[in-house]
Scaffold this active site. Sequence first.
Site, PDB file in Angstrom:
ATOM      1  N   ASP A  30       0.556  -1.155   0.011  1.00 14.86           N
ATOM      2  CA  ASP A  30       0.338   0.204   0.008  1.00 14.86           C
ATOM      3  C   ASP A  30       1.253   0.949  -0.055  1.00 14.86           C
ATOM      4  OD1 ASP A  30      -3.186   0.240   0.945  1.00 14.86           O
ATOM      5  OD2 ASP A  30      -1.945   2.428   0.875  1.00 14.86           O
ATOM      6  N   THR A  86     -12.572   0.874  -7.154  1.00 15.50           N
ATOM      7  CA  THR A  86     -12.965   0.966  -7.749  1.00 15.50           C
ATOM      8  C   THR A  86     -13.984   2.140  -8.025  1.00 15.50           C
ATOM      9  OG1 THR A  86     -13.603  -0.984  -8.246  1.00 15.50           O
ATOM     10  CG2 THR A  86     -11.716  -1.303  -9.685  1.00 15.50           C
ATOM     11  N   PHE A 152     -16.550 -12.274  -3.429  1.00 15.45           N
ATOM     12  CA  PHE A 152     -17.758 -12.569  -2.938  1.00 15.45           C
ATOM     13  C   PHE A 152     -17.804 -12.337  -1.368  1.00 15.45           C
ATOM     14  CE2 PHE A 152     -17.712 -15.072  -6.599  1.00 15.45           C
ATOM     15  CZ  PHE A 152     -18.439 -14.019  -8.105  1.00 15.45           C
ATOM     16  N   GLU A 155     -19.579  -7.656   3.658  1.00 12.15           N
ATOM     17  CA  GLU A 155     -18.566  -7.207   5.237  1.00 12.15           C
ATOM     18  C   GLU A 155     -19.543  -7.169   6.133  1.00 12.15           C
ATOM     19  OE1 GLU A 155     -18.687  -2.567   4.888  1.00 12.15           O
ATOM     20  OE2 GLU A 155     -18.270  -2.528   2.658  1.00 12.15           O
ATOM     21  N   LYS A 207     -19.127 -12.153 -11.906  1.00 11.59           N
ATOM     22  CA  LYS A 207     -19.503 -10.930 -10.453  1.00 11.59           C
ATOM     23  C   LYS A 207     -20.686  -9.625 -10.390  1.00 11.59           C
ATOM     24  CE  LYS A 207     -17.867  -8.302  -6.609  1.00 11.59           C
ATOM     25  NZ  LYS A 207     -17.616  -8.695  -5.430  1.00 11.59           N
ATOM     26  N   ALA A 255     -36.865  -7.069   3.661  1.00 13.24           N
ATOM     27  CA  ALA A 255     -37.455  -5.907   3.450  1.00 13.24           C
ATOM     28  C   ALA A 255     -36.573  -4.957   4.029  1.00 13.24           C
ATOM     29  CB  ALA A 255     -38.374  -5.380   3.306  1.00 13.24           C
ATOM     30  N   GLY A 260     -27.366  -0.450   0.896  1.00 11.37           N
ATOM     31  CA  GLY A 260     -26.275   0.606   0.495  1.00 11.37           C
ATOM     32  C   GLY A 260     -25.056  -0.473   0.791  1.00 11.37           C
ATOM     33  N   CYS A 263     -20.900  -1.641  -2.193  1.00  7.53           N
ATOM     34  CA  CYS A 263     -21.372  -2.557  -3.648  1.00  7.53           C
ATOM     35  C   CYS A 263     -22.494  -2.440  -4.142  1.00  7.53           C
ATOM     36  CB  CYS A 263     -20.775  -4.037  -3.616  1.00  7.53           C
ATOM     37  SG  CYS A 263     -19.217  -4.695  -2.329  1.00  7.53           S
ATOM     38  N   ARG A 331     -20.941   4.214   4.193  1.00  2.16           N
ATOM     39  CA  ARG A 331     -21.354   4.264   2.340  1.00  2.16           C
ATOM     40  C   ARG A 331     -22.376   3.845   1.262  1.00  2.16           C
ATOM     41  NH1 ARG A 331     -16.052   2.023   0.101  1.00  2.16           N
ATOM     42  NH2 ARG A 331     -15.933   0.267   1.549  1.00  2.16           N
TER      43      ARG A 331
HETATM   44  C1  UGA Z   1     -22.112  -7.654  -1.245  1.00  2.00           C
HETATM   45  C2  UGA Z   1     -22.345  -8.913  -1.696  1.00  2.00           C
HETATM   46  O1  UGA Z   1     -23.400  -9.543  -1.072  1.00  2.00           O
HETATM   47  C3  UGA Z   1     -20.571  -9.735  -1.379  1.00  2.00           C
HETATM   48  O2  UGA Z   1     -21.341 -11.145  -2.167  1.00  2.00           O
HETATM   49  C4  UGA Z   1     -19.549  -8.652  -2.396  1.00  2.00           C
HETATM   50  O3  UGA Z   1     -18.405  -9.936  -2.536  1.00  2.00           O
HETATM   51  C5  UGA Z   1     -19.919  -8.000  -2.077  1.00  2.00           C
HETATM   52  O4  UGA Z   1     -20.713  -7.103  -2.182  1.00  2.00           O
HETATM   53  C6  UGA Z   1     -19.232  -7.651  -2.852  1.00  2.00           C
HETATM   54  O5  UGA Z   1     -19.226  -6.740  -4.127  1.00  2.00           O
HETATM   55  O6  UGA Z   1     -18.103  -6.822  -3.064  1.00  2.00           O
HETATM   56  P1  UGA Z   1     -22.136  -5.914   0.968  1.00  2.00           P
HETATM   57  O7  UGA Z   1     -22.068  -5.057  -0.141  1.00  2.00           O
HETATM   58  O8  UGA Z   1     -21.080  -6.581   2.479  1.00  2.00           O
HETATM   59  O9  UGA Z   1     -21.875  -7.685   0.288  1.00  2.00           O
HETATM   60  O10 UGA Z   1     -23.336  -6.369   1.230  1.00  2.00           O
HETATM   61  P2  UGA Z   1     -24.658  -7.185   1.143  1.00  2.00           P
HETATM   62  O11 UGA Z   1     -24.865  -8.275   3.229  1.00  2.00           O
HETATM   63  O12 UGA Z   1     -25.214  -8.499   0.323  1.00  2.00           O
HETATM   64  O13 UGA Z   1     -25.774  -6.405   1.744  1.00  2.00           O
HETATM   65  C7  UGA Z   1     -26.317  -5.394   0.902  1.00  2.00           C
HETATM   66  C8  UGA Z   1     -27.345  -3.950   1.299  1.00  2.00           C
HETATM   67  O14 UGA Z   1     -28.811  -5.455   1.168  1.00  2.00           O
HETATM   68  C9  UGA Z   1     -27.028  -3.565   2.609  1.00  2.00           C
HETATM   69  O15 UGA Z   1     -27.536  -2.413   2.180  1.00  2.00           O
HETATM   70  C10 UGA Z   1     -28.042  -4.333   3.584  1.00  2.00           C
HETATM   71  O16 UGA Z   1     -28.960  -4.077   4.612  1.00  2.00           O
HETATM   72  C11 UGA Z   1     -29.218  -4.858   1.958  1.00  2.00           C
HETATM   73  N1  UGA Z   1     -30.292  -6.038   2.124  1.00  2.00           N
HETATM   74  C12 UGA Z   1     -30.261  -7.421   2.618  1.00  2.00           C
HETATM   75  C13 UGA Z   1     -31.713  -5.842   2.845  1.00  2.00           C
HETATM   76  O17 UGA Z   1     -32.277  -4.905   2.812  1.00  2.00           O
HETATM   77  N2  UGA Z   1     -31.714  -7.339   2.786  1.00  2.00           N
HETATM   78  C14 UGA Z   1     -31.399  -8.881   2.401  1.00  2.00           C
HETATM   79  O18 UGA Z   1     -31.772  -9.473   2.758  1.00  2.00           O
HETATM   80  C15 UGA Z   1     -30.335  -8.637   2.357  1.00  2.00           C
END
Ligand code: UGA
Length: 449
Positions: A30, A86, A152, A155, A207, A255, A260, A263, A331
């Site tokens: 880094d 990115t 994949f 967080e 992806k 729901a 947010g 990603c 974010r």
């Molecule tokens: C997401 C993907 O799940 C990962 O597989 C991927 O690797 C990652 O993006 C990435 O591209 O780096 P992440 O952004 O950590 O992971 O979060 P998620 O758990 O997927 O949730 C995304 C959003 O959807 C959050 O705001 C969460 O609150 C919302 N969500 C998720 C819901 O409102 N309801 C759900 O049932 C699931």
Amino acid sequence: MKITMIGAGYVGLVSGGCFADIGHAVTCVDRDEAKLEALRRGQIPIYEPGLEAIVHDNMQAGRLQFTADLAAAVADADAVFIAVGTPSRAGDGLADLTHVYAVAREIAPHLTGHTVVVTKSTVPVGTGDEIGRVIAKENPAADVAVVSNPEFLREGSAIGDFMQPDRVVIGTDDARARCVMHDIYAPLNLDDDRILMMSRRTAELTKYAGNSFLAMKVTFINEIADLCEKVGADVLDVARGIGMDERIGRKFLQAGPGIGGSCFPKDTLALVKTAHDADSPVRLVETTVTVNDQRKRAMAKKVIRACGGTVRGKTIAILGLTFKPDTDDVRESPAIPIITALQDAGARIRAFDPEGTEQAQTILKNIAYCEDAYDAAAGADALVIVTEWGVFRDLDLARLKQTMAAPVMVDLRNIYDAATVRVAGISYTGIGRSDGTDRRSLVLHQAAE
Ligand code: UGA
């Protein structure tokens, strides 16, 4: 194997730490010397359960090191992973690849022997081709294979996702690179059918397709939740009712206030742009982006309704600022537009988040940041649950009622049972739940017809 990870951000740290943990010799590179110094002292710049221990243990074991010396780190690596940011490019929403191509240019002169250059960063289709061109231009003698190996990692559960992945996607047509990638992931002992070999462009698209599909699924259930409120149905039951169909699946049907994070919003936008440029529009994803953007601010209206039509001069307690639990990442968090809209409508905000306060403070101003949920609720006219942190799931309802100026709860994650909250003397509004108010509006609507 010797692995060099360029970028000690979220993806680089988790992947680097985990590769070291499964036995590889990993060097994370880094530019940020202060960050490197902190990492060497064992201080992790992000909150991710389990990451601190992995970094600490593997540094102790000599398998993980941090450096700013890119040339030395790249020279004898078997694989160089690019894990730099990115972000969405201002103006068109396509992923900004400035950092990715800068890394390709910087590593090129230092590559020796056969090296596999792997993109972990989420990059649009065709980026691997361009990385190959950049390296060849800078160092025509370099013996490289460029591979796409998207991450994949969710967080909050990234370590588990890395160690027990549903699948590992590897995009390359190069036989030697396939072997190297196979060896890198071999210690995870995955069944062969979980390691998916495909072309590089296909891996890059996979992806985006994965994240866009999940974003679409959540956005779908969010719209069904809105419909539930209008027709007197319950989204929790609908989600169960459809989710138990294995073709649909139960996950990602909760729901909420809108998606947010760093990603989904960024990747859906980038896929829309890629598809547009390829003259093959992805209209479902386009709609997902629009619906999701509108949803977050619309949640403020829900709070205002629960407060009797106005929040002017009222105090609103916000529980949760991060976009999801178990992270400090704010974010694209729904909390931001919700709070801003409530402030615009004249509300004072008291807020609490277990990990996200520091990040939120850089974005959200004029907020009383509180010590805990009860502190936030003190004197509040409504309590709004924006993020489903574990500590919010079992609040002492009697204590809340006593400390609040008005007993009103708006649960944007449906973590409470409506009846239990009401029995405690607190009015309850969830997402897509059949409560008295919504039923009454349906009855009135039907009567008018
Ligand atoms: C997401 C993907 O799940 C990962 O597989 C991927 O690797 C990652 O993006 C990435 O591209 O780096 P992440 O952004 O950590 O992971 O979060 P998620 O758990 O997927 O949730 C995304 C959003 O959807 C959050 O705001 C969460 O609150 C919302 N969500 C998720 C819901 O409102 N309801 C759900 O049932 C699931």
